[in-house]
Scaffold this active site. Structure first.
Site, PDB file in Angstrom:
ATOM      1  N   SER A  80       0.847  -1.492  -0.029  1.00  0.00           N
ATOM      2  CA  SER A  80       0.028  -0.085   0.034  1.00  0.00           C
ATOM      3  C   SER A  80       0.910   1.210   0.043  1.00  0.00           C
ATOM      4  O   SER A  80       0.563   2.297  -0.534  1.00  0.00           O
ATOM      5  CB  SER A  80      -0.991  -0.212   1.181  1.00  0.00           C
ATOM      6  OG  SER A  80      -1.990  -0.858   1.006  1.00  0.00           O
ATOM      7  N   LYS A 109     -10.190  -4.962  10.607  1.00  0.00           N
ATOM      8  CA  LYS A 109     -11.256  -4.348   9.872  1.00  0.00           C
ATOM      9  C   LYS A 109     -12.592  -4.058  10.558  1.00  0.00           C
ATOM     10  O   LYS A 109     -13.040  -3.220  10.604  1.00  0.00           O
ATOM     11  CB  LYS A 109     -11.469  -4.933   8.487  1.00  0.00           C
ATOM     12  CG  LYS A 109     -10.513  -4.908   7.498  1.00  0.00           C
ATOM     13  CD  LYS A 109     -10.814  -5.582   6.169  1.00  0.00           C
ATOM     14  CE  LYS A 109      -9.535  -5.657   5.293  1.00  0.00           C
ATOM     15  NZ  LYS A 109      -9.709  -6.207   4.081  1.00  0.00           N
ATOM     16  N   ASP A 139     -13.243  -2.471  -0.656  1.00  0.00           N
ATOM     17  CA  ASP A 139     -12.709  -4.011  -1.183  1.00  0.00           C
ATOM     18  C   ASP A 139     -13.671  -4.400  -2.169  1.00  0.00           C
ATOM     19  O   ASP A 139     -13.158  -4.677  -3.258  1.00  0.00           O
ATOM     20  CB  ASP A 139     -12.763  -4.963  -0.037  1.00  0.00           C
ATOM     21  CG  ASP A 139     -11.454  -5.028   0.854  1.00  0.00           C
ATOM     22  OD1 ASP A 139     -10.628  -4.262   0.371  1.00  0.00           O
ATOM     23  OD2 ASP A 139     -11.560  -5.446   2.135  1.00  0.00           O
TER      24      ASP A 139
END
Ligand code: NAP
Length: 282
Positions: free
Chosen positions: A19, A68, A105
């Site tokens: 990332s 998450k 996502d």
């Protein structure tokens, strides 16, 4: 020039994360003045690390395994897709200091499958392997593409059944038929597109699939990705898939959606996917 705006990805483990590289390439491409770092944050350190990041003026955060759900709980306000997923991979610090949570996502997966790989999902029979956080996050965006039906197969069948109960309630009548089963129940069934959202590939493993479960000329997509082709990507190639891809494109696309949320600028993902693919050589 003023000091760069601060962004980060939290997760554990995080050393492998691409990332920072992806957001660095996006920033360069779009002329945005930002800094994006990876920070190793186990679940029990999340609350403290988040508070510290915000105190230091952080503007936005990505959260990956195993954070998450914690990020979803930390967000004061969430997008509809994050509420449905009960998982947040992108946090935005709003003007009043509040935290807005999103889950990029699903849109990342659908863009990679439908735009980059050119596969239409409308009218197709889809098989989703796995009912964990990622499976939950991509389910609604997949249903929104209008497949002919979607079966969720999971090692722990009860988790797949739970997803069907929740999402059938959201979609109501007229929505694509949704069903749950275990891997053994796949015998005799055929699918046009198989999406692997299990963590099996990370262990070099594969769910036990019948050899003829993929329609000839169908497509396989593995959310996992690595420096070598994943076990499921290879399975697809060996079982007649016309397209068999891993989740590198999804990774770049979900990052682009986060970048858009944070900066209001949409980066061009194609050169970034090309560069990262060329570097790993397959
Ligand atoms: P998770 O919440 O831990 O869920 C793991 C899922 O995999 C569960 O359904 C679990 O089944 C199943 N599983 C684990 N090991 C298995 C095995 N050996 N055989 C069969 N099933 C197995 O993980 P997640 O967050 O959903 O992530 C799943 C995958 O998606 C990971 O590979 C992750 O890297 C990938 N991912 C990629 C992106 C991207 O941008 N490309 C984004 C998100 C996630 P049980 O329920 O029975 O335990």
């Amino acid at each position: 020039m003023s000091s760069p705006d601060r962004y980060a990805v939290f997760g554990h483990p995080i050393g492998h994360s691409k990332s920072p590289r992806i957001h660095g390439l996006f920033a360069e491409q779009t002329g945005q003045n930002l800094q994006y770092i990876a920070q190793d944050v186990p679940a029990d350190a999340f609350a403290n690390c988040l508070a510290e990041f915000l105190e230091q003026g952080g503007r936005g955060l990505n959260c990956t395994i195993p954070l998450k759900e914690l990020a979803w709980r930390a967000a004061g306000r969430c997008s509809k897709r994050a509420e449905l997923a009960k998982a947040v991979n992108t946090l935005l610090v709003e003007a009043d200091g509040g935290l807005f949570g999103d889950n990029t996502d699903g849109v990342g997966l659908v863009r990679d499958v439908c735009v980059n790989l050119g596969l239409a999902l409308a009218g197709k029979r889809l098989l989703l392997l796995g009912a964990g956080g990622a499976g939950r996050g991509i389910l609604q965006p997949l249903l929104d593409e209008g497949p002919d039906g979607l079966v969720i197969a999971n090692r722990t069948v009860g988790k797949a059944e739970q997803l069907v109960r929740e999402f059938a309630g959201v979609n109501g009548r007229g929505a694509p038929p949704l069903a749950a089963c275990g891997f053994a129940d796949l015998a005799g069934q055929r699918f046009d597109v198989i999406i692997n959202a299990t963590a099996a590939s990370l262990q070099g493993d594969l769910p036990p699939l019948p050899a003829d479960v993929l329609e000839p000329g169908g497509a396989c997509y593995d959310l996992a990705y690595g420096t070598v082709p994943t076990t499921f990507l290879c399975w697809g190639r060996e079982h007649g898939a016309a397209v068999s891809a891993d989740g590198l494109g999804m990774l770049v696309e979900q990052a682009a959606e986060a970048f858009w949320l944070w900066r209001g600028v949409r980066p061009d993902t194609a050169p970034v996917i090309r560069l990262l693919s060329a570097e790993r050589g397959f």
